[in-house]
Write a protein that holds these residues in place. Structure first.
Motif, PDB file in Angstrom:
ATOM      1  N   ILE A 113     -12.934 -22.174 -17.734  1.00 29.48           N
ATOM      2  CA  ILE A 113     -12.169 -21.186 -16.966  1.00 29.48           C
ATOM      3  C   ILE A 113     -13.168 -20.300 -16.235  1.00 29.48           C
ATOM      4  O   ILE A 113     -13.973 -19.607 -16.856  1.00 29.48           O
ATOM      5  CB  ILE A 113     -11.251 -20.355 -17.877  1.00 29.48           C
ATOM      6  CG1 ILE A 113     -10.332 -21.290 -18.680  1.00 29.48           C
ATOM      7  CG2 ILE A 113     -10.441 -19.354 -17.053  1.00 29.48           C
ATOM      8  CD1 ILE A 113      -9.615 -20.617 -19.815  1.00 29.48           C
TER       9      ILE A 113
ATOM     10  N   LYS B 296     -14.702 -16.581 -17.157  1.00 34.06           N
ATOM     11  CA  LYS B 296     -14.179 -16.198 -18.474  1.00 34.06           C
ATOM     12  C   LYS B 296     -15.120 -16.705 -19.553  1.00 34.06           C
ATOM     13  O   LYS B 296     -15.967 -17.556 -19.323  1.00 34.06           O
ATOM     14  CB  LYS B 296     -12.786 -16.799 -18.717  1.00 34.06           C
ATOM     15  CG  LYS B 296     -11.722 -16.307 -17.776  1.00 34.06           C
ATOM     16  CD  LYS B 296     -11.289 -14.925 -18.146  1.00 34.06           C
ATOM     17  CE  LYS B 296     -10.137 -14.480 -17.253  1.00 34.06           C
ATOM     18  NZ  LYS B 296      -9.757 -13.124 -17.502  1.00 34.06           N
TER      19      LYS B 296
ATOM     20  N   THR C 275     -10.759 -15.055 -23.914  1.00 34.80           N
ATOM     21  CA  THR C 275      -9.587 -15.831 -23.520  1.00 34.80           C
ATOM     22  C   THR C 275      -8.657 -16.015 -24.715  1.00 34.80           C
ATOM     23  O   THR C 275      -9.120 -16.297 -25.819  1.00 34.80           O
ATOM     24  CB  THR C 275     -10.022 -17.210 -22.990  1.00 34.80           C
ATOM     25  OG1 THR C 275     -10.998 -17.025 -21.972  1.00 34.80           O
ATOM     26  CG2 THR C 275      -8.851 -17.968 -22.404  1.00 34.80           C
TER      27      THR C 275
ATOM     28  N   ILE D 299      -3.534 -18.517 -19.641  1.00 36.50           N
ATOM     29  CA  ILE D 299      -4.084 -17.911 -18.423  1.00 36.50           C
ATOM     30  C   ILE D 299      -3.024 -17.979 -17.333  1.00 36.50           C
ATOM     31  O   ILE D 299      -2.150 -18.834 -17.377  1.00 36.50           O
ATOM     32  CB  ILE D 299      -5.383 -18.618 -17.961  1.00 36.50           C
ATOM     33  CG1 ILE D 299      -5.194 -20.130 -17.863  1.00 36.50           C
ATOM     34  CG2 ILE D 299      -6.539 -18.276 -18.879  1.00 36.50           C
ATOM     35  CD1 ILE D 299      -6.404 -20.888 -17.358  1.00 36.50           C
TER      36      ILE D 299
ATOM     37  N   THR E   9      -5.253 -19.931 -11.936  1.00 34.73           N
ATOM     38  CA  THR E   9      -6.580 -19.491 -12.339  1.00 34.73           C
ATOM     39  C   THR E   9      -7.562 -20.626 -12.047  1.00 34.73           C
ATOM     40  O   THR E   9      -7.305 -21.780 -12.402  1.00 34.73           O
ATOM     41  CB  THR E   9      -6.604 -19.152 -13.846  1.00 34.73           C
ATOM     42  OG1 THR E   9      -5.711 -18.074 -14.103  1.00 34.73           O
ATOM     43  CG2 THR E   9      -8.005 -18.777 -14.303  1.00 34.73           C
TER      44      THR E   9
ATOM     45  N   TYR F  95      -6.718 -25.871 -10.716  1.00 32.54           N
ATOM     46  CA  TYR F  95      -6.101 -24.549 -10.938  1.00 32.54           C
ATOM     47  C   TYR F  95      -5.077 -24.684 -12.068  1.00 32.54           C
ATOM     48  O   TYR F  95      -4.327 -25.661 -12.135  1.00 32.54           O
ATOM     49  CB  TYR F  95      -5.407 -24.050  -9.673  1.00 32.54           C
ATOM     50  CG  TYR F  95      -6.369 -23.793  -8.544  1.00 32.54           C
ATOM     51  CD1 TYR F  95      -7.032 -22.573  -8.437  1.00 32.54           C
ATOM     52  CD2 TYR F  95      -6.633 -24.774  -7.604  1.00 32.54           C
ATOM     53  CE1 TYR F  95      -7.931 -22.337  -7.412  1.00 32.54           C
ATOM     54  CE2 TYR F  95      -7.535 -24.549  -6.569  1.00 32.54           C
ATOM     55  CZ  TYR F  95      -8.173 -23.332  -6.482  1.00 32.54           C
ATOM     56  OH  TYR F  95      -9.078 -23.105  -5.467  1.00 32.54           O
TER      57      TYR F  95
END
Length: 185
Positions: free
Chosen positions: A30, A33, A38, A63, A67, A137
């Protein structure tokens, strides 16, 4: 059982957070992150309520939709599924991951990104990616449940409910449970 490391560039942006998984330094999937920062909603091999599958063969990170997700190691894209084929009752079918991406890495492992909202046009089978490259994503496509294991409706998923990244590591291209390995840093 995780280690967050700030390690010199391994063919990726110096802003990428690196972790160690299965003895290999890996970029966290991610973007921007860390494992610490997370929320994990389902751990590897965690029992699953109300599901036919008794355990979970990946990690689910909660998330928001869209993202940015990055490649964890250098590798080649080996599989993309661009359709949300979520109107199925078969939780074991490839369709349960919804929009999905797989990358075979130079260390022999295959990373699986599931329940995506989209995969960029430049990411397709055969494309070489570097650790830290944008590859997808997050979303809530495929078979997505609430925290009690109950399936979410299409309208709930379109509203962004259940958005997460299902991240898994496999030792071979099969989706058999024996092909998965613990992706936990």
């Amino acid at each position: 059982n995780y280690v967050n490391l700030e390690i010199p560039n391994i063919n990726s942006s110096s802003n990428d957070v690196k972790t160690v998984v299965n003895g290999s330094v890996m970029v966290f999937p991610i973007k921007d992150k860390t494992f610490n920062g997370t929320t994990i909603t389902s751990k590897y091999q965690e029992p699953r309520p109300n599901e036919r599958s008794k355990v979970h063969y990946g990690i689910d990170f909660a998330i928001p939709v869209n993202t940015p997700l990055v490649s964890v190691w250098d590798g080649v894209v080996t599989r993309t599924e661009h359709k949300d084929l979520s109107d199925t009752d078969d939780k074991y079918d490839v369709k349960s991951y919804g929009i999905r991406l797989e990358i075979k890495h130079n260390n022999g492992l295959i990373s699986l990104y599931g329940h995506l909202s989209s995969i960029p046009d430049n990411i397709s089978v055969g494309v070489q990616v570097n650790a830290g490259d944008l590859v997808a994503y997050s979303g809530s496509t495929g078979y997505v449940t609430d925290m009690n294991g109950n399936p979410l409706s299409s309208s709930a998923k379109k509203a962004g409910q259940g958005a997460h990244l299902h991240f898994a590591l496999k030792k071979n291209p099969s989706d058999a449970v024996t092909s998965f390995t613990d992706p936990t840093p």
